[in-house]
Design an enzyme around this catalytic site. Sequence first.
Site, PDB file in Angstrom:
ATOM      1  CD  GLN A   1      61.346  61.602  -7.605  1.00  0.00           C
ATOM      2  OE1 GLN A   1      61.191  62.549  -8.342  1.00  0.00           O
ATOM      3  NE2 GLN A   1      60.481  60.595  -7.567  1.00  0.00           N
TER       4      GLN A   1
ATOM      5  CG  LEU B   1      57.801  58.157 -11.054  1.00  0.00           C
ATOM      6  CD1 LEU B   1      58.861  58.769 -11.963  1.00  0.00           C
ATOM      7  CD2 LEU B   1      57.113  57.001 -11.753  1.00  0.00           C
TER       8      LEU B   1
HETATM    9 ZN    ZN Z   1      57.523  62.082  -6.456  1.00  0.00          ZN
END
Ligand code: ZN
Length: 160
Positions: A51, A89
């Site tokens: 991420q 997120l």
């Molecule tokens: Zn996630």
Amino acid sequence: MAKLRIRIFPDPDLRVKADKVRSVGPAERELLADMALAMYLSQGVGLAATQVGVSRSLIVIDVGQGLLKLINPVIIKKEGFQFLDEGCLSVPGECIRIKRAKTVTVNFINENGELSRIKGEGLLARAIQHEIDHLSGKLIIDHLNPIRKLLKKAKGCRRI
Ligand code: ZN
């Protein structure tokens, strides 16, 4: 300010599969600390290296039971089921009902390079499964079937 930038869907970094970490040293410990900071600043309960554009098998999780740093996590046992709304997120605004195992047992390397094992249930089990999905390039939207795609949209779920 966090040094790391959390990638947002449809950033192609989110689809990259993480490589296993071969050795654990100061660079890995610093990355894990930076990932934890980025997670806390974003008020998430978990973050995977993929991420933040790092294709290595590292995750951090804190569901309110203390910070966990897992290197090369592998689920070795799943028990039971839970259906709960889940956010991410990297996928702002989405909240998707996902079927997960209720309890998972995970082998991993800790930040001292030692082989470790953890058993998590409830939200911790869900966060572990969510972050391990990220390490293989999988996102919450991939759990949607076509009908649920039409019915989705909910508010206020935990962003993992
Ligand atoms: Zn996630």
